[in-house]
Design a protein around this motif. Structure first.
Motif, mmCIF file in Angstrom:
data_model
loop_
_atom_site.group_PDB
_atom_site.id
_atom_site.type_symbol
_atom_site.label_atom_id
_atom_site.label_comp_id
_atom_site.label_asym_id
_atom_site.label_seq_id
_atom_site.Cartn_x
_atom_site.Cartn_y
_atom_site.Cartn_z
ATOM 1 N N PHE A 120 0.829 -1.185 0.000
ATOM 2 C CA PHE A 120 0.000 0.000 0.000
ATOM 3 C C PHE A 120 0.875 1.251 0.000
ATOM 4 C CE2 PHE A 120 -2.578 -3.318 1.968
ATOM 5 C CZ PHE A 120 -3.724 -3.242 1.179
ATOM 6 N N GLY A 121 0.538 2.223 -0.853
ATOM 7 C CA GLY A 121 1.320 3.439 -0.972
ATOM 8 C C GLY A 121 1.613 4.126 0.345
ATOM 9 N N PRO A 122 0.602 4.334 1.228
ATOM 10 C CA PRO A 122 0.865 5.000 2.512
ATOM 11 C C PRO A 122 1.839 4.247 3.410
ATOM 12 C CG PRO A 122 -1.485 5.017 2.003
ATOM 13 C CD PRO A 122 -0.836 4.111 1.008
ATOM 14 N N ASN A 123 2.082 2.971 3.138
ATOM 15 C CA ASN A 123 3.033 2.207 3.955
ATOM 16 C C ASN A 123 4.471 2.652 3.742
ATOM 17 O OD1 ASN A 123 0.942 0.739 4.927
ATOM 18 N ND2 ASN A 123 1.562 -1.220 4.065
ATOM 19 N N ARG A 124 4.719 3.326 2.608
ATOM 20 C CA ARG A 124 6.080 3.741 2.275
ATOM 21 C C ARG A 124 6.076 5.238 1.958
ATOM 22 N NH1 ARG A 124 4.502 0.145 -1.268
ATOM 23 N NH2 ARG A 124 4.950 1.512 -3.046
ATOM 24 N N LYS A 125 6.909 5.984 2.658
ATOM 25 C CA LYS A 125 7.030 7.415 2.400
ATOM 26 C C LYS A 125 8.313 7.655 1.619
ATOM 27 C CE LYS A 125 4.536 8.798 6.598
ATOM 28 N NZ LYS A 125 4.605 9.566 7.871
ATOM 29 N N ALA A 126 8.151 8.107 0.372
ATOM 30 C CA ALA A 126 9.300 8.333 -0.503
ATOM 31 C C ALA A 126 9.522 9.826 -0.699
ATOM 32 C CB ALA A 126 9.085 7.645 -1.843
ATOM 33 N N GLU A 127 10.757 10.158 -1.038
ATOM 34 C CA GLU A 127 11.119 11.552 -1.284
ATOM 35 C C GLU A 127 11.842 11.646 -2.615
ATOM 36 O OE1 GLU A 127 12.686 14.776 1.726
ATOM 37 O OE2 GLU A 127 14.373 13.565 0.998
ATOM 38 N N GLY A 128 11.334 12.493 -3.495
ATOM 39 C CA GLY A 128 11.998 12.707 -4.769
ATOM 40 C C GLY A 128 11.806 11.552 -5.732
ATOM 41 N N PRO A 129 12.469 11.604 -6.886
ATOM 42 C CA PRO A 129 12.340 10.536 -7.887
ATOM 43 C C PRO A 129 13.077 9.275 -7.444
ATOM 44 C CG PRO A 129 14.010 12.105 -8.573
ATOM 45 C CD PRO A 129 13.388 12.672 -7.325
ATOM 46 N N PRO A 130 12.773 8.132 -8.062
ATOM 47 C CA PRO A 130 13.501 6.901 -7.723
ATOM 48 C C PRO A 130 15.003 7.053 -7.992
ATOM 49 C CG PRO A 130 11.549 6.409 -9.030
ATOM 50 C CD PRO A 130 11.715 7.900 -9.056
ATOM 51 N N ARG A 131 15.786 6.401 -7.175
ATOM 52 C CA ARG A 131 17.238 6.410 -7.363
ATOM 53 C C ARG A 131 17.629 5.308 -8.339
ATOM 54 N NH1 ARG A 131 20.224 7.560 -1.542
ATOM 55 N NH2 ARG A 131 19.268 9.602 -1.141
ATOM 56 N N ILE A 132 18.691 5.538 -9.072
ATOM 57 C CA ILE A 132 19.172 4.581 -10.073
ATOM 58 C C ILE A 132 20.589 4.161 -9.714
ATOM 59 C CG2 ILE A 132 19.737 4.219 -12.507
ATOM 60 C CD1 ILE A 132 17.557 6.223 -13.210
ATOM 61 N N GLY A 133 20.830 2.868 -9.726
ATOM 62 C CA GLY A 133 22.161 2.324 -9.473
ATOM 63 C C GLY A 133 22.574 1.401 -10.596
ATOM 64 N N ARG A 134 23.854 1.055 -10.625
ATOM 65 C CA ARG A 134 24.382 0.172 -11.669
ATOM 66 C C ARG A 134 25.409 -0.772 -11.065
ATOM 67 N NH1 ARG A 134 23.421 5.076 -13.963
ATOM 68 N NH2 ARG A 134 22.241 5.099 -15.928
ATOM 69 N N TYR A 135 25.516 -1.941 -11.675
ATOM 70 C CA TYR A 135 26.535 -2.902 -11.266
ATOM 71 C C TYR A 135 26.939 -3.724 -12.484
ATOM 72 C CZ TYR A 135 22.572 -6.160 -11.132
ATOM 73 O OH TYR A 135 21.458 -6.904 -11.456
ATOM 74 N N GLU A 136 28.088 -4.394 -12.377
ATOM 75 C CA GLU A 136 28.617 -5.203 -13.467
ATOM 76 C C GLU A 136 28.228 -6.663 -13.277
ATOM 77 O OE1 GLU A 136 30.317 -4.024 -16.186
ATOM 78 O OE2 GLU A 136 29.867 -2.032 -15.364
ATOM 79 N N ALA A 137 27.765 -7.278 -14.364
ATOM 80 C CA ALA A 137 27.430 -8.710 -14.347
ATOM 81 C C ALA A 137 27.732 -9.279 -15.728
ATOM 82 C CB ALA A 137 25.961 -8.921 -13.998
ATOM 83 N N ASP A 138 28.532 -10.339 -15.770
ATOM 84 C CA ASP A 138 28.922 -10.969 -17.036
ATOM 85 C C ASP A 138 29.474 -9.943 -18.026
ATOM 86 O OD1 ASP A 138 28.004 -13.286 -15.918
ATOM 87 O OD2 ASP A 138 26.134 -13.355 -17.037
ATOM 88 N N GLU A 139 30.311 -9.061 -17.502
ATOM 89 C CA GLU A 139 30.988 -8.039 -18.313
ATOM 90 C C GLU A 139 30.015 -7.069 -18.973
ATOM 91 O OE1 GLU A 139 33.498 -10.091 -21.029
ATOM 92 O OE2 GLU A 139 34.900 -10.754 -19.475
ATOM 93 N N LYS A 140 28.837 -6.934 -18.409
ATOM 94 C CA LYS A 140 27.849 -5.968 -18.896
ATOM 95 C C LYS A 140 27.380 -5.121 -17.715
ATOM 96 C CE LYS A 140 26.038 -8.870 -22.659
ATOM 97 N NZ LYS A 140 26.825 -10.084 -22.390
#
Length: 521
Positions: free
Chosen positions: A112-132
Motif C-alpha cells: 500500500f502506498g501509505p506504507n512507504r514514504k518516498a522523497e523525490g524521484p527513484p534512485r538509479i544504481g548500476r553494477y557489473e554482471a557478465d561483463e555488462k
C-alpha cells in the motif's frame, strides 16, 4: 519490572507469527552483538531461548520508550533503502540485493502506498554482471509503516495495551470485514502483534514479474538456531533475486540453507510461499493469489541445486537504448526451464513433467520463438539429464533419442557432401519435423509411433538395444504417455545441434560407427 513473554507455539501463532518471532529473535541477536553500538539497544532487557522471547522494561509507563527504540533500531533506513539488520547476519547484502528485497516488500507486505514514504524521484544504481552493466532503481524512502508501528501497542500514557488492532497493512489477510461494524476488527494480544510486525525481518519477499510478488515464510521451529542462521535465507547475488514463481523462490531459499549445511540445524524443513497478484476485480491492490506449502526431500533439493546453478538468469543486451544517444543497456533474461522444474519438485512430480508447455503455444501449435529462447538452456538441460534418475528407463529413453539424432545428423552431413548451408537447412527441417511429431502427439499411440519412426530411420541404435528392457515398459504404459512425450521433447531441446568443425564432419564419426557394432552374442 514489566515483562512480556511471547511463546513460539502458543495457540493462535500462525506460520507468519512464528516467522516474525524468529525475526525478533534474530534482531535481539544483532543487538547483543558487541559490534552493535550500545545506543541502538532499548532501555530494558531482551532475551530469547528456543521457544520464547522475553521483553522487559522498568515500569508500566516505560513500554512506549522501550518499544520505540526497539522498532527504530530493527526497522532502519540506509541511503533510502529499507535496512533490517536482524535479517543480515554479520554482513549486510550489497545495494542491488537490498533494492530487490525492498521491491519485493513493496509488492507484498508494504504494497500500500501509505506504507512507504518516498522523497523525490527513484534512485538509479548500476553494477557489473557478465561483463555488462546492469541498471536498477528503487524508491528513495524516508519512512515506512513498521518504524512507527510501536504506537499501536501502547496507550497515550506509554503503557502496553491489552489488545491491538491488526490491519492488512501490517499482516496480509488480516482485514476488517466491514467498516460499518467495529466488531469485525481483528484484535490480538500485544505479543502476537509484535510477532506480526517482525515478520518483515523473519520473512523475505521478491518481485515475480512486473506486477506480482512472492512472500517466503519459513516455518520456524527453534528460535536460537533460526536467529543464528536467518541471513542464509536471503539471496546473496543479484541474479538470485530473479524468481518466476512461488516454488522458484522458496526452493532457492531452501537450497541456500542446504548449501551451508543448515537445513537441519536451522529447524526449517518447510516453507510457505505466498503469491501476491492483482486480480481482475481489483487491479490496484495485490491480494493473495496462491499459497504453496513446500516440504521437499533431500533428492528434490539436490536436483534443484543443479537447476539453480546450471539454469540461472542470463544477462542480455538490449537491442535499442532507453534514450536516444545512449548505449543499449543490459537486462536479466530469466530462465524458462528452472521455474517449471521448481514447480514440479515442489509438488513431488518428475522434474521434466509438462516440458511440452515450454515449446507449444496456448493454441496447441509449436512456437518457434519459444524454441529459440529454449536453445539458450541446452547446456543446463544436458547437465540436468546427467544427474541420477529414479527411473533409469526414462534416462535411457532420452539417451536413445540423442543417439538417433546423432546418427541422423551424420547421415545428413554425408548427403550434403560438405555443403554447410545445405547441411544446416536440412538439419533445421529435421528438427522441426521431430518437434511437430512429438509436440502434436495426442494419444499413447501417437507418441509410440513418433518414437519408433525416429528410431527406425536412424538404426542401428546401440543405446536403445542395450536399454530396451528398461525402455519398453515405458512405451507400453499408456498411463504415462504424456511423460514419454515430455522426455522426447526434453531430448530434442537438450541436444546441441552440431556444427561443422575444421575437419568438415559435425559429428564424431567414431561415435556413429560404434552404433553399427553388434556386441550381443
Amino acid at each position: 519490572m514489566e515483562e512480556l513473554t511471547i511463546d513460539l507455539f502458543e495457540p493462535g501463532m500462525s506460520p507468519l507469527h512464528r516467522a516474525g518471532l524468529g525475526g525478533l529473535a534474530a534482531t535481539i541477536r544483532w543487538l547483543d552483538d558487541e559490534r552493535t553500538p550500545a545506543a541502538r539497544r532499548p532501555p530494558g532487557k531482551l532475551s530469547y531461548d528456543d521457544r520464547t522471547v522475553t521483553l522487559s522494561w522498568e515500569s508500566p509507563g516505560d513500554a512506549g520508550a522501550f518499544l520505540q527504540k526497539l522498532y527504530e533500531s530493527a526497522f532502519d533506513l540506509d541511503e533510502g533503502l529499507i535496512h533490517l539488520p536482524g535479517s543480515y547476519g554479520a554482513t549486510p547484502p550489497e545495494e542491488p540485493v537490498k533494492a530487490a528485497l525492498q521491491a519485493g516488500m513493496s509488492q507484498t507486505i508494504l504494497q500500500f502506498g501509505p506504507n512507504r514514504k518516498a522523497e523525490g524521484p527513484p534512485r538509479i544504481g548500476r553494477y557489473e554482471a557478465d561483463e555488462k552493466t546492469v541498471s536498477y532503481q528503487y524508491q528513495n524512502l524516508i519512512g515506512y509503516t513498521h518504524r512507527s508501528a510501536w504506537k499501536d501497542l501502547v496507550t497515550s500514557k506509554g503503557t502496553l495495551r491489552r489488545w491491538v488492532s491488526i490491519s492488512g497493512t501490517i499482516a496480509p489477510g488480516f482485514v476488517q470485514r466491514h467498516v460499518a461494524f467495529p466488531d469485525t476488527t481483528i484484535q490480538q494480544p500485544p505479543g502476537y502483534a509484535i510477532a506480526l510486525h517482525f515478520a518483515l525481518v523473519g520473512t523475505f519477499a521478491l518481485s515475480a514479474g512486473a506486477k506480482g510478488g512472492v512472500l517466503v515464510v519459513p516455518d520456524v521451529e527453534a528460535l536460537r538456531t533460526f536467529a543464528k542462521r536467518r541471513a542464509l535465507l536471503n539471496p546473496n547475488e543479484p541474479k538470485y533475486c530473479r524468481i518466476s514463481s512461488p516454488a522458484d523462490a522458496v526452493l532457492q531459499a531452501m537450497v541456500r540453507l542446504r548449501k551451508h549445511g543448515a537445513q537441519e540445524t536451522l529447524g526449517v524443513r518447510r516453507c510457505l510461499a505466498v503469491l501476491f497478484a492483482s486480480q481482475s476485480w481489483n487491479e490496484k491492490q495485490k491480494t493473495r493469489a496462491a499459497v504453496l506449502d513446500v516440504e521437499p526431500d533431500e533428492k528434490a533439493l539436490e536436483l534443484f541445486d543443479v537447476a539453480m546453478h546450471e539454469l540461472p538468469p542470463r544477462v542480455a543486451q538490449a537491442s535499442k537504448p532507453d534514450k536516444k544517444g545512449e548505449e543499449p543497456g543490459a537486462f536479466w533474461a530469466d530462465s524458462v526451464v528452472r521455474p517449471l522444474i521448481a514447480e514440479n519438485l515442489a509438488r513431488g512430480q518428475p522434474w521434466f513433467e509438462d516440458f511440452r508447455s515450454l515449446i507449444v503455444a496456448p493454441d496447441g501449435k509449436t512456437d518457434e520463438t519459444r524454441v529459440r529462447i529454449l536453445s539458450y538452456e541446452q547446456k543446463g538441460l544436458a547437465t540436468m539429464i546427467d544427474q541420477d534418475w529414479e527411473e533409469q528407463g526414462q534416462k535411457k529413453l532420452v539417451e536413445a533419442v540423442h543417439a538417433a539424432m546423432r546418427r541422423q545428423f551424420y547421415m545428413i552431413w554425408k548427403d550434403a557432401a560438405g555443403n554447410n548451408a545445405a547441411y544446416r537447412n536440412r538439419l533445421d527441417r529435421q528438427m522441426q519435423r521431430w518437434r511437430l511429431a512429438f509436440a502434436g502427439a495426442k494419444t499413447p499411440d501417437d507418441v509410440r509411433n513418433a518414437l519408433t519412426d525416429m528410431w527406425s530411420r536412424s538404426a542401428p541404435n546401440d543405446v536403445l538395444k542395450r536399454a530396451w528392457s528398461a525402455v519398453l515398459p515405458l512405451l507400453c504404459n499408456d498411463a504415462h504417455w504424456k511423460l514419454n512425450r515430455d522426455l522426447a521433447l526434453l531430448a530434442l531441446a537438450s541436444y546441441s545441434n552440431p556444427k561443422p568443425d575444421d575437419q568438415g564432419s559435425p559429428v564424431d564419426e567414431s561415435d556413429v560407427d560404434a552404433s553399427d557394432v553388434d556386441d550381443e552374442p
